[in-house]
Design a protein around this motif. Structure first.
Motif, PDB file in Angstrom:
ATOM      1  N   PRO A 175       0.120  -0.791   0.159  1.00  0.00           N
ATOM      2  CA  PRO A 175       0.334   0.031  -0.348  1.00  0.00           C
ATOM      3  C   PRO A 175       0.441   1.433  -0.075  1.00  0.00           C
ATOM      4  CG  PRO A 175      -1.055  -1.401   1.533  1.00  0.00           C
ATOM      5  CD  PRO A 175       0.330  -2.574   0.685  1.00  0.00           C
ATOM      6  N   GLU A 176       2.035   1.268   0.555  1.00  0.00           N
ATOM      7  CA  GLU A 176       2.636   2.733   0.908  1.00  0.00           C
ATOM      8  C   GLU A 176       3.611   2.963  -0.382  1.00  0.00           C
ATOM      9  OE1 GLU A 176       6.653   4.440   3.125  1.00  0.00           O
ATOM     10  OE2 GLU A 176       5.213   2.854   4.522  1.00  0.00           O
ATOM     11  N   MET A 177       3.808   1.487  -0.919  1.00  0.00           N
ATOM     12  CA  MET A 177       4.651   1.712  -2.512  1.00  0.00           C
ATOM     13  C   MET A 177       3.623   2.557  -3.242  1.00  0.00           C
ATOM     14  SD  MET A 177       6.998  -2.053  -2.988  1.00  0.00           S
ATOM     15  CE  MET A 177       8.081  -0.988  -3.523  1.00  0.00           C
ATOM     16  N   VAL A 178       2.256   1.870  -3.155  1.00  0.00           N
ATOM     17  CA  VAL A 178       1.227   2.787  -4.950  1.00  0.00           C
ATOM     18  C   VAL A 178       0.897   4.037  -4.471  1.00  0.00           C
ATOM     19  CG1 VAL A 178      -0.979   2.335  -5.803  1.00  0.00           C
ATOM     20  CG2 VAL A 178       0.914  -0.266  -4.904  1.00  0.00           C
ATOM     21  N   ASP A 179       1.204   4.598  -2.845  1.00  0.00           N
ATOM     22  CA  ASP A 179       0.690   5.430  -2.512  1.00  0.00           C
ATOM     23  C   ASP A 179       1.864   6.569  -3.106  1.00  0.00           C
ATOM     24  OD1 ASP A 179      -0.461   7.389  -1.632  1.00  0.00           O
ATOM     25  OD2 ASP A 179       0.775   7.469   0.810  1.00  0.00           O
ATOM     26  N   LYS A 180       2.839   6.487  -2.912  1.00  0.00           N
ATOM     27  CA  LYS A 180       4.161   7.383  -3.443  1.00  0.00           C
ATOM     28  C   LYS A 180       5.016   6.581  -4.701  1.00  0.00           C
ATOM     29  CE  LYS A 180       5.182   6.980   1.711  1.00  0.00           C
ATOM     30  NZ  LYS A 180       7.442   6.613   2.453  1.00  0.00           N
ATOM     31  N   GLN A 181       4.575   5.188  -5.439  1.00  0.00           N
ATOM     32  CA  GLN A 181       5.162   5.540  -6.409  1.00  0.00           C
ATOM     33  C   GLN A 181       3.962   5.377  -7.742  1.00  0.00           C
ATOM     34  OE1 GLN A 181       8.237   2.291  -6.211  1.00  0.00           O
ATOM     35  NE2 GLN A 181       8.940   3.041  -4.349  1.00  0.00           N
ATOM     36  N   PHE A 182       2.902   4.142  -7.339  1.00  0.00           N
ATOM     37  CA  PHE A 182       2.012   4.505  -8.766  1.00  0.00           C
ATOM     38  C   PHE A 182       0.259   5.557  -8.596  1.00  0.00           C
ATOM     39  CE2 PHE A 182       4.567   0.795  -8.226  1.00  0.00           C
ATOM     40  CZ  PHE A 182       4.650   0.540  -9.342  1.00  0.00           C
ATOM     41  N   ASN A 183       0.896   6.443  -7.638  1.00  0.00           N
ATOM     42  CA  ASN A 183      -0.163   7.546  -7.795  1.00  0.00           C
ATOM     43  C   ASN A 183      -1.244   6.923  -7.086  1.00  0.00           C
ATOM     44  OD1 ASN A 183       1.615   9.157  -8.961  1.00  0.00           O
ATOM     45  ND2 ASN A 183      -0.014   8.169 -10.644  1.00  0.00           N
ATOM     46  N   ASP A 184      -0.876   5.991  -5.871  1.00  0.00           N
ATOM     47  CA  ASP A 184      -2.333   5.576  -5.036  1.00  0.00           C
ATOM     48  C   ASP A 184      -3.391   4.695  -5.720  1.00  0.00           C
ATOM     49  OD1 ASP A 184      -3.536   5.536  -2.417  1.00  0.00           O
ATOM     50  OD2 ASP A 184      -4.604   6.814  -2.588  1.00  0.00           O
ATOM     51  N   SER A 185      -3.312   4.212  -6.895  1.00  0.00           N
ATOM     52  CA  SER A 185      -3.623   3.927  -7.844  1.00  0.00           C
ATOM     53  C   SER A 185      -4.790   2.305  -7.139  1.00  0.00           C
ATOM     54  CB  SER A 185      -3.450   2.410  -9.289  1.00  0.00           C
ATOM     55  OG  SER A 185      -4.493   2.487  -9.891  1.00  0.00           O
ATOM     56  N   GLU A 186      -5.703   1.851  -6.930  1.00  0.00           N
ATOM     57  CA  GLU A 186      -6.245   1.476  -6.412  1.00  0.00           C
ATOM     58  C   GLU A 186      -5.785  -0.251  -6.934  1.00  0.00           C
ATOM     59  OE1 GLU A 186      -7.653   3.902  -6.014  1.00  0.00           O
ATOM     60  OE2 GLU A 186      -8.634   4.312  -3.904  1.00  0.00           O
ATOM     61  N   VAL A 187      -6.516  -0.080  -8.206  1.00  0.00           N
ATOM     62  CA  VAL A 187      -5.882  -1.158  -9.209  1.00  0.00           C
ATOM     63  C   VAL A 187      -4.858  -1.225  -9.262  1.00  0.00           C
ATOM     64  CG1 VAL A 187      -5.922  -2.037 -11.707  1.00  0.00           C
ATOM     65  CG2 VAL A 187      -8.367  -0.278 -10.447  1.00  0.00           C
ATOM     66  N   ILE A 188      -4.019  -0.796  -8.633  1.00  0.00           N
ATOM     67  CA  ILE A 188      -2.176  -1.276  -8.862  1.00  0.00           C
ATOM     68  C   ILE A 188      -2.184  -2.272  -7.598  1.00  0.00           C
ATOM     69  CG2 ILE A 188       0.153  -0.594  -9.107  1.00  0.00           C
ATOM     70  CD1 ILE A 188      -0.133   1.475 -11.220  1.00  0.00           C
ATOM     71  N   LEU A 189      -2.460  -1.970  -7.104  1.00  0.00           N
ATOM     72  CA  LEU A 189      -2.157  -2.652  -5.702  1.00  0.00           C
ATOM     73  C   LEU A 189      -2.838  -3.705  -5.916  1.00  0.00           C
ATOM     74  CD1 LEU A 189      -1.602  -2.474  -2.594  1.00  0.00           C
ATOM     75  CD2 LEU A 189      -4.151  -1.193  -2.067  1.00  0.00           C
ATOM     76  N   GLY A 190      -4.156  -3.740  -6.637  1.00  0.00           N
ATOM     77  CA  GLY A 190      -4.405  -5.259  -6.930  1.00  0.00           C
ATOM     78  C   GLY A 190      -3.702  -6.004  -7.482  1.00  0.00           C
ATOM     79  N   LEU A 191      -3.125  -5.189  -8.414  1.00  0.00           N
ATOM     80  CA  LEU A 191      -1.969  -6.543  -9.274  1.00  0.00           C
ATOM     81  C   LEU A 191      -0.937  -6.401  -8.947  1.00  0.00           C
ATOM     82  CD1 LEU A 191      -2.484  -3.584 -12.683  1.00  0.00           C
ATOM     83  CD2 LEU A 191      -3.169  -6.347 -12.622  1.00  0.00           C
ATOM     84  N   LEU A 192      -0.380  -5.964  -8.026  1.00  0.00           N
ATOM     85  CA  LEU A 192       0.713  -6.388  -7.532  1.00  0.00           C
ATOM     86  C   LEU A 192       0.629  -7.205  -6.391  1.00  0.00           C
ATOM     87  CD1 LEU A 192       2.465  -3.130  -6.146  1.00  0.00           C
ATOM     88  CD2 LEU A 192       3.075  -4.505  -7.698  1.00  0.00           C
ATOM     89  N   TYR A 193      -0.859  -7.412  -5.762  1.00  0.00           N
ATOM     90  CA  TYR A 193      -0.793  -8.763  -4.620  1.00  0.00           C
ATOM     91  C   TYR A 193      -1.075  -9.868  -5.587  1.00  0.00           C
ATOM     92  CZ  TYR A 193      -1.486  -6.348  -0.519  1.00  0.00           C
ATOM     93  OH  TYR A 193      -1.645  -5.213   0.699  1.00  0.00           O
ATOM     94  N   THR A 194      -1.553  -9.369  -6.955  1.00  0.00           N
ATOM     95  CA  THR A 194      -2.704 -10.730  -7.269  1.00  0.00           C
ATOM     96  C   THR A 194      -0.849 -11.318  -7.865  1.00  0.00           C
ATOM     97  OG1 THR A 194      -4.494 -10.120  -7.983  1.00  0.00           O
ATOM     98  CG2 THR A 194      -3.565 -11.802  -9.318  1.00  0.00           C
ATOM     99  N   ALA A 195       0.378 -10.690  -8.957  1.00  0.00           N
ATOM    100  CA  ALA A 195       1.504 -10.794  -9.820  1.00  0.00           C
ATOM    101  C   ALA A 195       1.313 -12.612  -8.798  1.00  0.00           C
ATOM    102  CB  ALA A 195       2.565  -9.959  -9.568  1.00  0.00           C
ATOM    103  N   PRO A 196       2.379 -12.156  -7.780  1.00  0.00           N
ATOM    104  CA  PRO A 196       3.131 -13.502  -7.309  1.00  0.00           C
ATOM    105  C   PRO A 196       2.362 -14.583  -7.057  1.00  0.00           C
ATOM    106  CG  PRO A 196       3.083 -11.403  -5.481  1.00  0.00           C
ATOM    107  CD  PRO A 196       2.229 -11.297  -6.556  1.00  0.00           C
ATOM    108  N   ALA A 197       0.909 -14.863  -6.862  1.00  0.00           N
ATOM    109  CA  ALA A 197      -0.276 -15.574  -6.970  1.00  0.00           C
ATOM    110  C   ALA A 197      -0.351 -16.572  -8.766  1.00  0.00           C
ATOM    111  CB  ALA A 197      -1.229 -15.704  -7.170  1.00  0.00           C
ATOM    112  N   ILE A 198       0.312 -15.124  -9.485  1.00  0.00           N
ATOM    113  CA  ILE A 198       0.400 -16.164 -11.102  1.00  0.00           C
ATOM    114  C   ILE A 198       1.758 -16.570 -11.073  1.00  0.00           C
ATOM    115  CG2 ILE A 198       0.229 -15.330 -13.286  1.00  0.00           C
ATOM    116  CD1 ILE A 198      -1.541 -12.937 -12.837  1.00  0.00           C
ATOM    117  N   GLY A 199       2.080 -16.329 -10.123  1.00  0.00           N
ATOM    118  CA  GLY A 199       4.003 -17.015 -10.766  1.00  0.00           C
ATOM    119  C   GLY A 199       3.647 -18.484 -10.482  1.00  0.00           C
ATOM    120  N   SER A 200       2.940 -18.561  -8.999  1.00  0.00           N
ATOM    121  CA  SER A 200       2.781 -19.342  -8.480  1.00  0.00           C
ATOM    122  C   SER A 200       1.986 -20.593  -9.161  1.00  0.00           C
ATOM    123  CB  SER A 200       1.927 -18.917  -6.667  1.00  0.00           C
ATOM    124  OG  SER A 200       2.639 -18.961  -6.159  1.00  0.00           O
ATOM    125  N   VAL A 201       1.157 -20.656  -9.617  1.00  0.00           N
ATOM    126  CA  VAL A 201      -0.167 -21.087 -10.330  1.00  0.00           C
ATOM    127  C   VAL A 201       0.893 -22.209 -11.410  1.00  0.00           C
ATOM    128  CG1 VAL A 201      -2.266 -21.160 -11.233  1.00  0.00           C
ATOM    129  CG2 VAL A 201      -2.546 -19.943  -9.795  1.00  0.00           C
TER     130      VAL A 201
END
Length: 461
Positions: A252-278
Motif C-alpha cells: 500500500p505505501e509503495m502504491v501510494d508513493k510510486q503509483f499515484n495511489d491506484s487501487e487497481v495497481i495495488l490489486g495487480l501487485l497482490y495478484t502477481a506472485p499468485a500468478i507465478g505460483s499457479v
C-alpha cells in the motif's frame, strides 16, 4: 521430455482414494476460509472504523494458529491423525457458526468476533499440522513432490478465487451469510475427512532405536533436526526466508508513493506472485524428476531473493509508470514462482527425511516458522521502510534471502546433494500391472490407498 511430463503430476489423486478425499476437503475448506477472511476484515473495520483493530484481529488469528500448530504437532505424533483433523475441523465449523450468529445480531460485538477467531485459529493450527503429517502416509515415497505440488495448488486456488468470491457475496448478502457458508464448507470438509481410513501415529522403523526413547515432546523433534543435516538445513533456511520474504505489507505505501495511489495497481501487485505460483504448480511435473532436488530448492531460494531485490530496484530505474509496473509485476511473479518451487521441494524433502513418528512435530515447527515469520517479518519490513524506504526494505530483504541460500548451500552439503526416491515411468507401471495379474496382492492403482512407509533417512552426519 514430453509436454505431459511438464504438467502437474496428478497420480496421487488417481492412486489414493484417501489423498483424493483430503485434497478435495482442503480445497473446500480454503474456499470457505478465504471468503470468511474478507468478511472478517470488512466487518471489524465497519464496527470500529480502525485499521489498527483489523490488525489486532489478524494478530489474534496468527498467534492462535501458531499455538495450535505446536499443539497439533505433538498430538499428531501421539493420537489418531484422522480423529484429530475431524475434531479440529468440527471445532472450526462452530467458530464460523458463532461468527454468523453474532453478525446477524442488531449490534454485533467485537469481543465475540475475537473469541471466535481465536477458537478458529487454534482449531486451524491443529488441523493443518495433522493434515500435513498425514499426506505422506497416503502416497508412495516417489510421489511426495507431486503431493506437495497438489497441496500448494490448493493454497493458490484458495488465495486467488476465494477472496474474490467472498467480496462478491459480502456485497450481496453481508457478513452473516458469508460466515454461514464458511461453516457449511467446513462441515463438508469434516465429513470428507471422516470417510478416510484410521491414521494412527507412526512408531518409527523397526531398526530405529531412538523411537524407544521418544518422549513425544517438541525437544525430541529439535534434536532430530539438529542431527539430520537435511532437515536442519531446511528449517534453518526456512526460518530466514519466512522472516525476510517478499514484504507484501509494504505494497500500500509503495502504491501510494510510486503509483499515484491506484487501487487497481495495488490489486495487480497482490495478484502477481499468485500468478507465478499457479504457473509453477500447473507445470510442476519436472520437479518430480529433478536429479538433485536439494540444489533446485537452494537455487529457488536464491532466485526468490534476487527477484525481491529486482522488485525494490524497479522503482529506481526511471522507467516511467508503465515500465516500473511491468518490471515490478514480473519480479513479483518470479518471486512467487520461486517460492512455490521451494515450498514443493521443502515439503517433499522434509517428509522423506523425517520418520513418521516425528512428522507431526517437525511439520509443526515448519508451520510455526511461517506463521511467526509473517508476524515478525511485517514488523521488520515496516521498520526498515521507515529507515530507508519501501523499495529499500525490499532490497534489504532480498539480499538477506539470497545470502542465506548461498550460506546454507556452502555450509550444508547434505542438503545440496539431497535426493528423493525416483519416480515410476510408464514402463514400470506396465511391468507392475503385468506382474500383479497373477498376484493376490493389492493393486496400487485401486481406490484403496497404498500404504507408503517413508524410508528411514540416511545418516547425514
Amino acid at each position: 521430455m514430453s509436454v505431459r511430463d511438464h504438467l502437474i503430476d496428478i497420480s496421487p489423486l488417481r492412486d489414493s482414494r484417501d489423498f483424493r478425499a483430503i485434497f478435495i476437503a482442503r480445497v473446500v475448506s480454503l474456499v470457505g476460509l478465504g471468503m470468511a477472511t474478507v468478511a472478517l476484515s470488512d466487518q471489524v473495520y465497519d464496527l470500529t472504523e480502525s485499521t489498527f483493530q483489523v490488525a489486532v484481529a489478524g494478530t489474534v488469528m496468527s498467534i492462535t494458529v501458531l499455538l495450535g500448530s505446536l499443539a497439533g504437532g505433538v498430538m499428531a505424533d501421539r493420537m489418531d491423525r484422522r480423529g484429530i483433523i475431524v475434531f479440529a475441523r468440527g471445532a472450526a465449523a462452530l467458530a464460523f457458526a458463532g461468527l454468523a450468529v453474532n453478525a446477524f445480531q442488531p449490534e454485533p460485538r467485537l469481543w465475540a468476533i475475537l473469541v471466535c477467531i481465536a477458537w478458529d485459529g487454534l482449531a486451524t493450527g491443529v488441523s493443518v499440522t495433522a493434515l500435513m503429517a498425514v499426506a505422506p502416509t497416503l502416497v508412495r515415497p516417489d510421489q511426495l513432490p507431486a503431493a506437495g505440488a497438489l497441496i500448494s495448488l490448493t493454497g493458490e486456488i484458495g488465495s486467488i478465487g476465494a477472496p474474490l468470491l467472498g467480496g462478491v457475496l459480502l456485497a450481496l448478502w453481508g457478513p452473516g451469510p458469508v460466515y454461514t457458508l464458511a461453516a457449511v464448507t467446513t462441515m463438508i470438509t469434516t465429513f470428507l475427512i471422516s470417510r478416510i481410513r484410521s491414521l494412527p501415529p507412526g512408531t518409527g522403523d523397526d531398526d530405529d532405536d531412538e523411537a524407544e526413547e521418544d518422549s513425544g515432546s517438541l525437544l525430541v523433534a529439535f534434536t532430530y533436526a539438529w542431527r539430520n543435516k537435511v532437515v536442519g538445513g531446511l528449517l534453518s533456511l526456512g526460518g530466514v526466508t519466512a522472516l525476510f520474504t517478499m514484504p507484501v505489507v509494504l505494497f500500500p505505501e509503495m502504491v501510494d508513493k510510486q503509483f499515484n495511489d491506484s487501487e487497481v495497481i495495488l490489486g495487480l501487485l497482490y495478484t502477481a506472485p499468485a500468478i507465478g505460483s499457479v504457473l509453477v504448480s500447473a507445470g510442476s511435473g519436472w520437479l518430480t524428476r529433478a536429479a538433485r532436488p536439494g540444489k533446485v530448492l537452494l537455487t529457488a531460494a536464491f532466485t526468490g531473493g534476487i527477484a525481491t531485490i529486482g522488485f525494490g530496484v524497479s522503482g529506481l530505474l526511471g522507467l516511467g509508470l508503465v515500465g516500473h509496473l511491468a518490471l515490478a509485476m514480473v519480479m513479483l511473479a518470479v518471486a512467487g514462482a520461486a517460492g512455490t518451487v521451494y515450498e514443493i521441494l521443502e515439503y517433499a524433502l522434509i517428509q522423506h527425511n523425517t520418520p513418521d513418528r516425528l512428522r507431526g512435530r517437525i511439520v509443526s515447527v515448519s508451520t510455526t516458522q511461517d506463521t511467526a515469520g509473517d508476524l515478525i517479518g511485517d514488523v521488520e519490513a515496516a521498520l526498515v521502510a521507515k529507515w530507508f524506504s519501501p523499495a529499500g526494505a525490499a532490497i534489504v530483504n532480498g539480499v538477506i534471502c539470497a545470502l542465506a541460500a548461498v550460506v546454507v548451500a556452502v555450509a550444508v552439503p547434505a542438503l545440496r546433494e539431497a535426493t528423493l526416491p525416483a519416480g515410476w515411468d510408464d514402463d514400470d507401471d506396465e511391468a507392475e500391472a503385468e506382474a500383479e495379474e497373477g498376484d493376490a496382492g493389492t493393486d496400487p492403482s485401486a481406490d484403496a490407498p497404498v500404504p507408503a512407509k517413508s524410508p528411514r533417512p540416511a545418516p547425514t552426519g
